[in-house]
Design a protein around this motif. Structure first.
Motif, PDB file in Angstrom:
ATOM      1  N   ASN A  90     -19.436  39.660 -55.169  1.00  0.00           N
ATOM      2  CA  ASN A  90     -20.427  39.253 -54.165  1.00  0.00           C
ATOM      3  C   ASN A  90     -21.836  39.070 -54.723  1.00  0.00           C
ATOM      4  OD1 ASN A  90     -18.531  39.156 -52.101  1.00  0.00           O
ATOM      5  ND2 ASN A  90     -18.601  41.409 -51.949  1.00  0.00           N
ATOM      6  N   ILE A  91     -21.957  39.162 -56.015  1.00  0.00           N
ATOM      7  CA  ILE A  91     -23.300  38.992 -56.595  1.00  0.00           C
ATOM      8  C   ILE A  91     -23.562  37.509 -56.831  1.00  0.00           C
ATOM      9  CG2 ILE A  91     -24.756  39.492 -58.615  1.00  0.00           C
ATOM     10  CD1 ILE A  91     -23.141  42.148 -58.820  1.00  0.00           C
ATOM     11  N   PRO A  92     -24.623  36.947 -56.179  1.00  0.00           N
ATOM     12  CA  PRO A  92     -24.896  35.518 -56.352  1.00  0.00           C
ATOM     13  C   PRO A  92     -25.131  35.161 -57.822  1.00  0.00           C
ATOM     14  CG  PRO A  92     -26.160  36.408 -54.524  1.00  0.00           C
ATOM     15  CD  PRO A  92     -25.548  37.582 -55.227  1.00  0.00           C
ATOM     16  N   LEU A  93     -24.428  34.124 -58.241  1.00  0.00           N
ATOM     17  CA  LEU A  93     -24.496  33.683 -59.648  1.00  0.00           C
ATOM     18  C   LEU A  93     -24.699  32.175 -59.643  1.00  0.00           C
ATOM     19  CD1 LEU A  93     -21.794  34.674 -62.297  1.00  0.00           C
ATOM     20  CD2 LEU A  93     -22.549  32.323 -62.060  1.00  0.00           C
ATOM     21  N   LEU A  94     -25.637  31.694 -60.443  1.00  0.00           N
ATOM     22  CA  LEU A  94     -25.847  30.258 -60.495  1.00  0.00           C
ATOM     23  C   LEU A  94     -25.221  29.679 -61.761  1.00  0.00           C
ATOM     24  CD1 LEU A  94     -27.230  28.128 -58.659  1.00  0.00           C
ATOM     25  CD2 LEU A  94     -28.985  28.009 -60.406  1.00  0.00           C
ATOM     26  N   GLY A  95     -24.244  28.820 -61.563  1.00  0.00           N
ATOM     27  CA  GLY A  95     -23.518  28.209 -62.673  1.00  0.00           C
ATOM     28  C   GLY A  95     -22.090  28.016 -62.214  1.00  0.00           C
ATOM     29  N   PRO A  96     -21.453  26.901 -62.656  1.00  0.00           N
ATOM     30  CA  PRO A  96     -20.089  26.623 -62.203  1.00  0.00           C
ATOM     31  C   PRO A  96     -19.051  27.522 -62.868  1.00  0.00           C
ATOM     32  CG  PRO A  96     -20.748  25.040 -63.866  1.00  0.00           C
ATOM     33  CD  PRO A  96     -21.961  25.893 -63.593  1.00  0.00           C
ATOM     34  N   GLY A  97     -17.844  27.546 -62.288  1.00  0.00           N
ATOM     35  CA  GLY A  97     -16.712  28.215 -62.914  1.00  0.00           C
ATOM     36  C   GLY A  97     -16.192  27.378 -64.072  1.00  0.00           C
ATOM     37  N   SER A  98     -15.162  27.895 -64.739  1.00  0.00           N
ATOM     38  CA  SER A  98     -14.700  27.197 -65.942  1.00  0.00           C
ATOM     39  C   SER A  98     -14.160  25.801 -65.621  1.00  0.00           C
ATOM     40  CB  SER A  98     -13.656  28.024 -66.683  1.00  0.00           C
ATOM     41  OG  SER A  98     -12.592  28.324 -65.821  1.00  0.00           O
ATOM     42  N   ALA A  99     -13.609  25.599 -64.413  1.00  0.00           N
ATOM     43  CA  ALA A  99     -13.076  24.270 -64.068  1.00  0.00           C
ATOM     44  C   ALA A  99     -14.216  23.245 -64.021  1.00  0.00           C
ATOM     45  CB  ALA A  99     -12.346  24.323 -62.733  1.00  0.00           C
ATOM     46  N   GLY A 100     -15.319  23.598 -63.347  1.00  0.00           N
ATOM     47  CA  GLY A 100     -16.466  22.688 -63.267  1.00  0.00           C
ATOM     48  C   GLY A 100     -17.159  22.541 -64.612  1.00  0.00           C
ATOM     49  N   ALA A 101     -17.169  23.623 -65.401  1.00  0.00           N
ATOM     50  CA  ALA A 101     -17.863  23.602 -66.694  1.00  0.00           C
ATOM     51  C   ALA A 101     -17.172  22.676 -67.696  1.00  0.00           C
ATOM     52  CB  ALA A 101     -17.974  25.011 -67.263  1.00  0.00           C
ATOM     53  N   LEU A 102     -15.942  22.240 -67.353  1.00  0.00           N
ATOM     54  CA  LEU A 102     -15.267  21.264 -68.223  1.00  0.00           C
ATOM     55  C   LEU A 102     -16.029  19.943 -68.290  1.00  0.00           C
ATOM     56  CD1 LEU A 102     -11.442  21.636 -67.521  1.00  0.00           C
ATOM     57  CD2 LEU A 102     -12.651  22.070 -69.669  1.00  0.00           C
ATOM     58  N   LEU A 103     -16.891  19.694 -67.301  1.00  0.00           N
ATOM     59  CA  LEU A 103     -17.707  18.466 -67.361  1.00  0.00           C
ATOM     60  C   LEU A 103     -18.500  18.433 -68.658  1.00  0.00           C
ATOM     61  CD1 LEU A 103     -19.257  17.925 -63.802  1.00  0.00           C
ATOM     62  CD2 LEU A 103     -17.444  16.602 -64.889  1.00  0.00           C
ATOM     63  N   GLU A 104     -18.882  19.623 -69.146  1.00  0.00           N
ATOM     64  CA  GLU A 104     -19.573  19.692 -70.436  1.00  0.00           C
ATOM     65  C   GLU A 104     -18.620  20.127 -71.554  1.00  0.00           C
ATOM     66  OE1 GLU A 104     -23.303  21.812 -70.527  1.00  0.00           O
ATOM     67  OE2 GLU A 104     -23.500  21.542 -72.695  1.00  0.00           O
ATOM     68  N   GLY A 105     -17.658  20.975 -71.204  1.00  0.00           N
ATOM     69  CA  GLY A 105     -16.784  21.593 -72.212  1.00  0.00           C
ATOM     70  C   GLY A 105     -15.738  20.653 -72.778  1.00  0.00           C
ATOM     71  N   SER A 106     -15.465  19.542 -72.075  1.00  0.00           N
ATOM     72  CA  SER A 106     -14.501  18.582 -72.595  1.00  0.00           C
ATOM     73  C   SER A 106     -14.977  17.158 -72.287  1.00  0.00           C
ATOM     74  CB  SER A 106     -13.119  18.814 -71.963  1.00  0.00           C
ATOM     75  OG  SER A 106     -12.299  17.684 -72.197  1.00  0.00           O
ATOM     76  N   LYS A 107     -15.294  16.428 -73.347  1.00  0.00           N
ATOM     77  CA  LYS A 107     -15.764  15.046 -73.165  1.00  0.00           C
ATOM     78  C   LYS A 107     -14.653  14.209 -72.540  1.00  0.00           C
ATOM     79  CE  LYS A 107     -19.596  15.347 -75.905  1.00  0.00           C
ATOM     80  NZ  LYS A 107     -20.868  15.633 -75.274  1.00  0.00           N
ATOM     81  N   ASP A 108     -13.383  14.502 -72.916  1.00  0.00           N
ATOM     82  CA  ASP A 108     -12.263  13.735 -72.380  1.00  0.00           C
ATOM     83  C   ASP A 108     -12.142  13.980 -70.872  1.00  0.00           C
ATOM     84  OD1 ASP A 108      -9.806  12.218 -72.371  1.00  0.00           O
ATOM     85  OD2 ASP A 108      -8.771  14.145 -72.181  1.00  0.00           O
TER      86      ASP A 108
END
Ligand code: AMP
Ligand code: GLY
Length: 432
Positions: A90-108
């Motif tokens: 329940n602690i507010p965190l700013l930043g996407p989860g690993s699925a959304g972070a694939l936008l940067e984590g995988s160019k493909d």
């Protein structure tokens, strides 16, 4: 609110500077931070991807809001880690989860996402490590110059632009046959070269609503006139004259809205920044890359232009209440110049004493790679050392103020670009 910022660069110092001004901020912690952030809050000696130690600190200091600065912990799944822990969920965190972070984590992944949602980008093909033959055959089909991209994170070094086909084949061989950049080159993206001017666009979204933050232009090459190697960024300017309302309307309609909607359609919850690196090709925007964090040094010009309470804005977003937040922007121009260590982005030495005289006009000094040594002296601790930002009525005035302030800062081997913002003035002049 007790706030924890993860990261140690100029971006995180700028966040700490702005957040510490909020009446909502009771205690501020930065992990691991730098000499600059230690003046604004308490630095915690924790690495950004050491999730267990972050967990311990979050509980010990009763953190109410976690801001993740760099991409690495996001791609490694810090949000997923928090969401799967009953004490952290329940602690507010700013930043996407690993699925959304694939936008940067995988160019493909990012290219396929853009194709799926009809977002303008360069045409491309992806090749697996074993497909060297078909990859070189593809190079034979397309015109120079060639853009080769490691699929995964490669510390900002995974993009190569090759002028000739022979050079492209040699570099491709290093990537695909010799595992240059390690696992990041399990896949390689080859894409068409886009000829134009780059722009960094920043979107803050809670997955439902989005908000556009001020845009910026980054200066990536290490020497003046865009010569030398690519760096993380040597300077930045905001606002950007060519990003006028008609261009930004195209960006919003063709890129930002389809991106936010695409994430929804793909059922990827996303709460955080989407940094869109785009190319203005003859007046039309094309996406070069997505990042799932703010830019550095762009943050050092974007945040000084935000008049609203940043902590209120970001924590509303983290609580999925962005529609209730508002954004007030300073019309003035912000310009930052990065002071770097001699040799950067190659090898450089650390531990050089930094001398800053008192007289700095009202420029802002954001520490990037600095630390306090055992005698309490501030010394260099990275390639990019300090960003100096000034706000003024125009680019020319902001340049004058910044370079004047830089003349009062010194460390051995200090290097910086002298031409930040100049191209935009020429652009102005050409239009007149
Ligand atoms: P990145 O490491 O993804 O930020 O890319 C590094 C730089 O390569 C970008 O800032 C652009 O200057 C350049 N770049 C990447 N893709 C292209 C492209 N398709 N056409 C032209 N330049 C590109
Ligand atoms: N300045 C570019 C970046 O943060 O990736």
């Amino acid at each position: 609110m007790n706030v924890l910022i993860l990261g140690s660069g100029g971006r995180e110092h700028a966040f700490a500077w702005k957040i510490s001004q909020s009446p909502l901020c009771s205690s501020l912690f930065i992990a691991p931070g730098n000499a600059g952030t230690s003046e604004l809050g308490e630095n915690l000696d924790i690495r950004v991807s050491d999730f267990e130690s972050i967990r311990t600190a979050v509980l010990k200091y009763k953190i109410d809001f976690l801001l993740v600065g760099p991409e690495e912990p996001l791609v490694k799944g810090i949000r997923d880690f928090f969401e799967s822990d009953p004490d952290l969920r329940n602690i507010p965190l700013l930043g996407p989860g690993s699925a959304g972070a694939l936008l940067e984590g995988s160019k493909d992944f990012a290219k396929a996402f853009m194709q799926r949602h009809s977002i303008p980008t360069a045409s491309y093909k992806t090749f697996n490590r074993g497909d060297y033959e078909s990859a070189t055959a593809y190079l034979d089909e397309i015109p120079a110059p060639y853009v080769l991209k490691a699929d995964g994170l490669a510390a900002g070094k995974g993009v190569l632009i090759c002028a000739t086909r022979d050079e492209a084949k040699t570099e491709l061989g290093k990537m695909m046959l010799e595992s240059r950049f390690g696992n990041a080159t399990n896949k390689v993206v080859i894409e068409a070269f886009l000829d134009g001017i780059e722009l960094s666009v920043f979107v803050l979204t809670d997955g439902n609503t989005y908000m556009l933050l001020p845009e910026a232009k980054d200066y990536k090459r290490v020497y003046d006139e865009d010569q030398g190697l690519n760096t993380g960024g040597m300077g930045a300017v905001s606002p950007v004259p060519f990003a006028d309302p008609s261009f930004m309307k195209k960006v919003e309609e063709r890129i930002v809205i389809p991106t936010v909607n695409g994430l929804k359609k793909d059922k990827i919850p996303y709460c955080g920044f989407v940094f869109i690196g785009l190319m203005n090709v003859a007046g039309d925007p094309y996406v070069i890359e997505y990042n799932v964090r703010m830019g550095d040094p762009e943050t050092e010009v974007v945040l000084p232009r935000i008049k609203s309470d940043l902590l209120e804005l970001l924590s509303s977003c983290a609580q999925k209440k962005l529609s209730r937040a508002n954004l007030e922007v300073d019309e003035r121009c912000a310009l930052t110049v990065m002071l770097v260590s001699e040799g950067y982005p190659g090898d450089y030495s650390k531990g050089r004493e930094i001398k800053i005289q008192e007289k700095l006009n009202d420029s802002l000094v954001f520490h990037a790679g600095t630390k306090k040594n055992q005698s309490g002296m501030t010394v260099s601790d990275g390639g990019r050392v300090i960003a100096v930002t000034s706000l003024a009525s125009g680019i020319e005035e902001a340049r004058e103020k910044t370079y004047q302030s830089i003349s009062h800062i010194y460390f051995d081997g200090m290097h910086y670009r002298k031409d930040v913002g100049l191209d935009l003035l020429k652009d102005y002049a050409a239009k007149k």
